[in-house]
Scaffold this active site. Structure first.
Site, PDB file in Angstrom:
ATOM      1  N   TYR A  35       1.767 -37.743  -0.267  1.00  0.00           N
ATOM      2  CA  TYR A  35       1.457 -38.422  -1.527  1.00  0.00           C
ATOM      3  C   TYR A  35       0.101 -39.108  -1.424  1.00  0.00           C
ATOM      4  O   TYR A  35      -0.746 -38.996  -2.326  1.00  0.00           O
ATOM      5  CB  TYR A  35       2.560 -39.437  -1.844  1.00  0.00           C
ATOM      6  N   LYS A  39      -3.300 -38.372  -3.677  1.00  0.00           N
ATOM      7  CA  LYS A  39      -3.921 -39.416  -4.495  1.00  0.00           C
ATOM      8  C   LYS A  39      -5.343 -39.728  -4.027  1.00  0.00           C
ATOM      9  O   LYS A  39      -6.217 -40.004  -4.845  1.00  0.00           O
ATOM     10  CB  LYS A  39      -3.049 -40.671  -4.516  1.00  0.00           C
TER      11      LYS A  39
END
Length: 131
Positions: A35, A39
């Site tokens: 993740y 990002k």
């Protein structure tokens, strides 16, 4: 993919892109390596597009929200034998935000009131990354 599809139209008509990343895009978070990588990539994409299209009628910015009451946080399941001291480092001192807090920032960046904002990465995290 959305930026790529929208760019020809935005370059012709003028407009802006507001990418929604996460504070995981500017710092690391435990048990979230994939993740975080995604990002961080979105923050990099925002900055690269901002530089690439500096001379166009296009603005490109990003918002990096902190914790909000969404399924991502309410349905979080820690791995077996998780270190809760590490997990609690993610918590903001002012608690979880409402989704509307982030939406208002996005609306501002998409508005003419932010006409001079280009290439910015706005952190909206109730003070989590302040120190």
């Amino acid at each position: 993919f959305l930026c790529r599809a929208a760019l020809p139209h935005l370059l012709e008509a003028g407009g802006n892109i507001v990418n929604v990343a996460s504070i995981a895009g500017i710092e690391g978070e435990v048990y979230s390596a994939g993740y975080c990588a995604a990002k961080h990539g979105l923050v990099g994409l925002t900055r690269a597009l901002a530089i690439e299209f500096t001379s166009e009628r296009l603005r490109v910015n990003a918002v990096c929200p902190g914790g909000m009451l969404t399924p991502q946080t309410t349905e979080f399941a820690a791995p077996e034998n998780a270190d809760w001291n590490l997990i609690m480092r993610i918590a903001a001192p002012r608690g979880m935000m409402d989704v509307a807090d982030v939406a208002k920032t996005i609306a501002f960046l998409a508005s003419d009131d932010a006409a001079a904002v280009h290439g910015a990465v706005y952190i909206v995290d109730a003070g989590k990354t302040a120190g």
